[in-house]
Design an enzyme around this catalytic site. Structure first.
Site, PDB file in Angstrom:
ATOM      1  N   LYS A 112       0.803   2.498 -19.076  1.00 30.02           N
ATOM      2  CA  LYS A 112       0.181   3.212 -17.972  1.00 30.02           C
ATOM      3  C   LYS A 112       0.126   4.701 -18.258  1.00 30.02           C
ATOM      4  O   LYS A 112       1.118   5.237 -18.748  1.00 30.02           O
ATOM      5  CB  LYS A 112       1.044   2.954 -16.739  1.00 30.02           C
ATOM      6  N   LYS A 116       5.305   4.483 -19.655  1.00 35.31           N
ATOM      7  CA  LYS A 116       4.627   5.171 -18.558  1.00 35.31           C
ATOM      8  C   LYS A 116       4.631   6.666 -18.842  1.00 35.31           C
ATOM      9  O   LYS A 116       5.688   7.281 -18.994  1.00 35.31           O
ATOM     10  CB  LYS A 116       5.335   4.886 -17.237  1.00 35.31           C
TER      11      LYS A 116
HETATM   12  C1  PBG Z   1       5.627   5.843  -8.785  1.00 34.16           C
HETATM   13  C2  PBG Z   1       4.328   5.300  -9.237  1.00 34.16           C
HETATM   14  C3  PBG Z   1       3.194   6.064  -9.544  1.00 34.16           C
HETATM   15  C4  PBG Z   1       2.171   5.181  -9.812  1.00 34.16           C
HETATM   16  C5  PBG Z   1       2.687   3.885  -9.704  1.00 34.16           C
HETATM   17  N1  PBG Z   1       4.034   3.985  -9.351  1.00 34.16           N
HETATM   18  C6  PBG Z   1       3.001   7.542  -9.501  1.00 34.16           C
HETATM   19  C7  PBG Z   1       3.915   8.404 -10.242  1.00 34.16           C
HETATM   20  O1  PBG Z   1       4.643   7.993 -11.146  1.00 34.16           O
HETATM   21  O2  PBG Z   1       3.942   9.578  -9.877  1.00 34.16           O
HETATM   22  C8  PBG Z   1       0.766   5.584 -10.144  1.00 34.16           C
HETATM   23  C9  PBG Z   1      -0.303   4.585  -9.930  1.00 34.16           C
HETATM   24  C10 PBG Z   1      -1.684   5.127  -9.877  1.00 34.16           C
HETATM   25  O3  PBG Z   1      -1.956   6.312 -10.104  1.00 34.16           O
HETATM   26  O4  PBG Z   1      -2.580   4.319  -9.607  1.00 34.16           O
HETATM   27  N2  PBG Z   1       6.780   5.375  -9.343  1.00 34.16           N
END
Ligand code: PBG
Length: 324
Positions: free
Chosen positions: A249, A196
């Site tokens: 992601k 991520k």
């Molecule tokens: C938070 C989380 C995020 C997303 C999924 N879980 C945002 C972040 O890490 O700040 C993003 C998902 C999206 O943008 O569709 N743990």
């Protein structure tokens, strides 16, 4: 060599093209992220994500039937937590009567066959908007892992099929697996956000959950967009620690990472087409600059071609309708 080999020969008709197509997108590949809010009869539009809403549990009930009828097999749950319940310890995150726990039970009672994946991270619950516990401007790893493991356990006890840690703390998959196994929850799976990245594509999501970091950014735990090999290390480690499904992601800007990981592991790979990607297409389509449906399907197919098995996408319902 030309003219013995004419590549256009295989492209002459739809039937031929279908016969030789290398990848297919089906409804079985799709997971739909859902935003849940407190209250009743709440259907709050999310500004930068046209077509997406924060739903209260009563409205979620009706929505679930529609989602299941479209053939969607999995939902990914996120909750919008009231400010008054936020702290720096994740108190509400482990509350058995918390909104997430209730949402999990709601999905399992209305659509028992739906696979429920629940988000495990502290940011919606954090007074600092960070995914872990904060001390003197730092995000602490091990104390965060301890809370995240309890959080995962409470989701599993509520009936979640897969807990989905999206926090990027080190060692959390092993800790969650251990805690689940000790509780006898050997069938609860872990879909780990393994690679991520610290991405600006998450902007609309953070608006949706009011979960933007209150100070700094997430670069001390999420990955540097410049890195490729590190994604393989992260993913292999999560699999060793007990992840059943690994996730990459964001999606489109990271197709190379999906391909790299496909070539290095056998486990199922999920791609997350995140909020900013969704927003870009919606905005361009609104202006009449892109054809929404065909671009959407092309993007979703690209995840399959890159090597993903599952796709988390806010387009899941729209895509399922077109695929039907
Ligand atoms: C938070 C989380 C995020 C997303 C999924 N879980 C945002 C972040 O890490 O700040 C993003 C998902 C999206 O943008 O569709 N743990």
């Amino acid at each position: 060599m030309y003219p013995n080999q004419r590549n256009r020969r295989l492209r002459q008709s739809p039937a031929l093209r279908h016969l030789v197509s290398e990848n297919q997108l089906t409804c079985n590949d799709l997971m739909l992220p859902l935003f849940v809010a407190e209250g009743t009869e709440v259907k709050d539009p999310i500004v930068a994500m046209p077509g997406c809403y924060r739903l209260s549990l009563d409205l979620l009930r009706n929505e679930l039937k529609a989602i299941a009828d479209l053939g969607i097999k999995a939902v990914l749950l996120f909750v919008k937590v009231d400010d008054a319940l936020k702290d720096n310890k994740g108190t509400e995150a482990v509350n058995p009567e918390g909104l997430m726990q209730k949402a999990i039970r709601t999905v399992k009672s209305i659509t028992p066959e739906m696979v429920v994946m629940s988000d495990v991270a502290l940011d919606p619950y954090s007074s600092f908007g960070h995914d872990g516990i904060v001390e003197e401007g730092k995000i602490l790893n091990d104390p965060s892992v301890e809370v995240l493991s309890k959080m995962a356990l409470s989701h599993a006890l509520a009936g979640s099929d897969f807990v989905a840690p999206s926090d990027m703390m080190d060692g959390r998959v092993l800790s969650i697996r251990t805690v689940l196994d000790e509780a006898g929850l050997i069938d609860t799976g872990i879909m780990s956000y393994s690679a991520k990245y610290a991405s600006s594509f998450y902007g609309p999501f953070r608006q949706a959950l009011d979960s933007s970091p209150g100070f700094g950014d997430k670069r001390s735990y999420q990955m540097d967009p410049a890195n490729r090999l590190e994604a393989i290390t992260e993913t292999l480690r999560d699999i060793e620690e007990g992840a059943d499904i690994v996730m990459i992601k964001p999606g489109l800007a990271y197709l190379d990472i999906i391909r790299d990981i496909r070539e290095n592991i056998e486990a199922p790979i999920a791609a997350y087409q995140v909020s900013g990607e969704y927003a870009m297409l919606k905005a361009a389509a609104e202006k009449g600059w892109l054809d929404h449906d065909t671009v959407m399907m092309e993007q979703l197919l690209a995840f399959k071609r890159a090597g993903a098995n599952l796709i988390a996408t806010y387009h899941a319902k729209e895509a399922a309708k077109l695929l039907a």
